[in-house]
Design an enzyme around this catalytic site. Structure first.
Site, PDB file in Angstrom:
ATOM      1  N   CYS A  41       9.773  -3.474  -6.318  1.00 47.22           N
ATOM      2  CA  CYS A  41       8.364  -3.883  -6.359  1.00 47.22           C
ATOM      3  C   CYS A  41       7.927  -4.200  -7.792  1.00 47.22           C
ATOM      4  CB  CYS A  41       7.485  -2.780  -5.765  1.00 47.22           C
ATOM      5  SG  CYS A  41       5.749  -3.245  -5.661  1.00 47.22           S
TER       6      CYS A  41
ATOM      7  N   CYS B 199       3.104   1.440 -10.359  1.00 43.82           N
ATOM      8  CA  CYS B 199       2.508   2.703  -9.904  1.00 43.82           C
ATOM      9  C   CYS B 199       3.387   3.879 -10.372  1.00 43.82           C
ATOM     10  CB  CYS B 199       2.374   2.694  -8.385  1.00 43.82           C
ATOM     11  SG  CYS B 199       1.584   1.175  -7.773  1.00 43.82           S
TER      12      CYS B 199
ATOM     13  N   CYS C 213       4.090   3.001  11.623  1.00 37.88           N
ATOM     14  CA  CYS C 213       3.569   2.448  10.373  1.00 37.88           C
ATOM     15  C   CYS C 213       4.703   1.824   9.569  1.00 37.88           C
ATOM     16  CB  CYS C 213       2.894   3.555   9.577  1.00 37.88           C
ATOM     17  SG  CYS C 213       2.232   2.978   8.011  1.00 37.88           S
TER      18      CYS C 213
ATOM     19  N   CYS D 189       0.567  -0.042  12.589  1.00 37.33           N
ATOM     20  CA  CYS D 189      -0.002   0.067  11.244  1.00 37.33           C
ATOM     21  C   CYS D 189       0.977  -0.599  10.284  1.00 37.33           C
ATOM     22  CB  CYS D 189      -0.178   1.543  10.878  1.00 37.33           C
ATOM     23  SG  CYS D 189      -0.805   1.788   9.200  1.00 37.33           S
TER      24      CYS D 189
ATOM     25  N   CYS E 166      -6.909   2.551   7.208  1.00 35.66           N
ATOM     26  CA  CYS E 166      -6.225   3.800   6.854  1.00 35.66           C
ATOM     27  C   CYS E 166      -6.215   3.839   5.336  1.00 35.66           C
ATOM     28  CB  CYS E 166      -4.801   3.790   7.418  1.00 35.66           C
ATOM     29  SG  CYS E 166      -3.807   5.199   6.866  1.00 35.66           S
TER      30      CYS E 166
ATOM     31  N   ARG F  85      -4.901  12.957   7.474  1.00 36.58           N
ATOM     32  CA  ARG F  85      -3.454  13.131   7.637  1.00 36.58           C
ATOM     33  C   ARG F  85      -2.839  13.906   6.484  1.00 36.58           C
ATOM     34  NH1 ARG F  85      -1.320   7.937   8.122  1.00 36.58           N
ATOM     35  NH2 ARG F  85      -2.273   7.991  10.162  1.00 36.58           N
TER      36      ARG F  85
HETATM   37  C1  DTB Z   1       0.560   7.067   2.798  1.00 37.68           C
HETATM   38  O1  DTB Z   1      -0.576   7.385   2.378  1.00 37.68           O
HETATM   39  N1  DTB Z   1       1.654   7.784   2.621  1.00 37.68           N
HETATM   40  C2  DTB Z   1       2.805   7.110   3.170  1.00 37.68           C
HETATM   41  C3  DTB Z   1       2.180   5.870   3.849  1.00 37.68           C
HETATM   42  N2  DTB Z   1       0.815   5.952   3.467  1.00 37.68           N
HETATM   43  C4  DTB Z   1       2.762   4.541   3.649  1.00 37.68           C
HETATM   44  C5  DTB Z   1       3.869   6.870   2.175  1.00 37.68           C
HETATM   45  C6  DTB Z   1       4.337   8.118   1.470  1.00 37.68           C
HETATM   46  C7  DTB Z   1       5.456   7.767   0.560  1.00 37.68           C
HETATM   47  C8  DTB Z   1       6.070   8.957  -0.085  1.00 37.68           C
HETATM   48  C9  DTB Z   1       7.167   8.606  -1.014  1.00 37.68           C
HETATM   49  C10 DTB Z   1       8.303   7.874  -0.389  1.00 37.68           C
HETATM   50  O2  DTB Z   1       8.856   8.310   0.654  1.00 37.68           O
HETATM   51  O3  DTB Z   1       8.732   6.861  -0.952  1.00 37.68           O
HETATM   52 FE1  SF4 Z   2       4.806  -1.207  -5.200  1.00 38.75          FE
HETATM   53 FE2  SF4 Z   2       2.945   0.485  -6.096  1.00 38.75          FE
HETATM   54 FE3  SF4 Z   2       3.242   0.066  -3.445  1.00 38.75          FE
HETATM   55 FE4  SF4 Z   2       5.115   1.410  -4.877  1.00 38.75          FE
HETATM   56  S1  SF4 Z   2       2.988   2.045  -4.468  1.00 38.75           S
HETATM   57  S2  SF4 Z   2       5.492  -0.152  -3.353  1.00 38.75           S
HETATM   58  S3  SF4 Z   2       5.072   0.300  -6.840  1.00 38.75           S
HETATM   59  S4  SF4 Z   2       2.579  -1.419  -4.986  1.00 38.75           S
END
Ligand code: DTB
Ligand code: SF4
Ligand code: SAM
Length: 328
Positions: free
Chosen positions: A59, A63, A103, A134, A194, A266
């Protein structure tokens, strides 16, 4: 004096009011959250969503918490967008294991039109299995939300992640305003929102209160609110962040429940690290949804069997689709 009377969905929350909730004695806070919860939901029902990473890694965004940013050396293999048939197979398995929502997450800044056509096909076929759908695909351009709605999308996940004042400490390649813009497009297209965030990223309680306030003041409030505990992924800038006290996580859930009484709150990433006792406190604090399945996107989640055992111990059951008691 700060007014701590029972909340209603349409009110606007000040930062002082949300901070006052965080500052309540733990038992008072949990009692209040549980009271609100029982006024809106079956207190022993938990909605089950299963996650699938349909496009992993590489990506462009920075972040600071994320294993999938191309800017962090996390050792994650970059993968192409999955085939529709493989996604449908995973969705069928999730449904058969008890999930009611599927999701699909993609590590994009935002979807290209060609990729959105493929994701729309995934949504159509997953929906045909009887699951709620989702997706979380990053920022949307005009017209993309409508395309997803036409395909049968029920929810779009797009988190505020942290309070606006702390956003720049975590992410610099897009802004808090960009997130609000996509959320507005999702709402306008008639898709359920969400939207939640991450705590344990080294922020103060004031920042946590600011995040919950911003979520609660979205109008209408998000139908689903994922509260993630930071998963410290080696190779990310946040890998060495100090642990957050688990009671602070429970407090955050409780404040989310009180301020967003009709939303599904959640208990999301980081559940593996919480253990049974803290998870039980989170359910008492009004959490009524979890990610169900051995994997989140790129990190682990409690095994389905472990959840079955925990739910049996606590007398919890999966919530049927659209199981909300008070329709709004
Ligand atoms: C959210 O708030 N948490 C989920 C979902 N929406 C997409 C993702 C959590 C990711 C945790 C780190 C991982 O597994 O990469
Ligand atoms: Fe890309 Fe940020 Fe989403 Fe991770 S959280 S996939 S770095 S946009
Ligand atoms: N790229 C899209 C986006 O950023 O909106 C969708 C995928 S992104 C991985 C979805 C959400 O997962 C993020 O907004 C964040 O809240 C959560 N997340 C990602 N990595 C996490 C981590 N290490 N710990 C906790 N939550 C995380």
């Amino acid at each position: 004096m700060t007014d701590l009377s029972l909340s209603v969905a349409s009110r606007t929350w000040s930062l002082a009011e949300v901070e006052a909730l965080f500052d309540l004695p733990f038992n008072d806070l949990l009692f209040r959250a549980q009271t609100v919860h029982r006024g809106h939901f079956d207190a022993n029902a938990v909605q089950l969503s299963t996650l699938l990473s349909i496009k992993t890694g590489g990506c462009s965004e920075d972040c600071g918490y994320c294993s999938q940013s191309a800017r962090h050396d996390t050792g994650l293999e970059r993968e192409k967008l999955m085939e529709v048939s493989a996604v449908v197979e995973a969705a069928r398995a999730a449904r058969d294991a008890g999930a009611t929502r599927f999701c699909m997450g993609a590590a994009w800044r935002g979807p290209k039109d060609k990729d959105l056509d493929t994701v729309s096909e995934m949504v159509r076929e997953v929906k045909a299995l009887g699951l709620e759908t989702c997706v979380t695909l990053g920022m949307l351009k005009p017209g993309q939300a409508e395309q997803l709605k036409d395909a049968g999308l029920d929810y779009y996940n797009h988190n505020l992640d942290t309070a606006s004042e702390y956003y720049g400490e975590v992410i610099t390649t897009h802004s808090h305003g960009d997130r609000l813009d996509t959320l507005a497009q999702v709402r306008d297209a008639g898709i359920h929102v969400c939207c939640g965030g991450i705590i344990g990223m080294g922020e103060t309680r004031r920042v946590r209160a600011g995040l919950i306030r911003e979520l609660a003041n979205l109008n209408p409030q998000p139908e689903s609110v994922p509260i993630n505990m930071l998963v410290k992924v080696p190779g990310t800038p946040m890998a060495a962040t100090e642990d957050l006290d688990p009671f602070e996580f429970v407090r955050t859930i409780a404040v989310a429940r009180i301020t967003m009484p009709a939303s599904h709150v959640r208990l999301s990433a980081g559940r593996q690290e919480l253990g049974e006792g803290v998870q039980a406190l989170c359910f008492l604090a009004g959490a009524n949804s979890v990610f169900h399945g051995d994997q989140l996107l790129t990190t682990g989640n409690p095994e389905i069997e472990a959840d079955r055992v925990l739910f049996a111990k606590l007398g919890l059951h999966g919530e049927p689709v659209r199981g909300r008691r008070c329709a709004s």
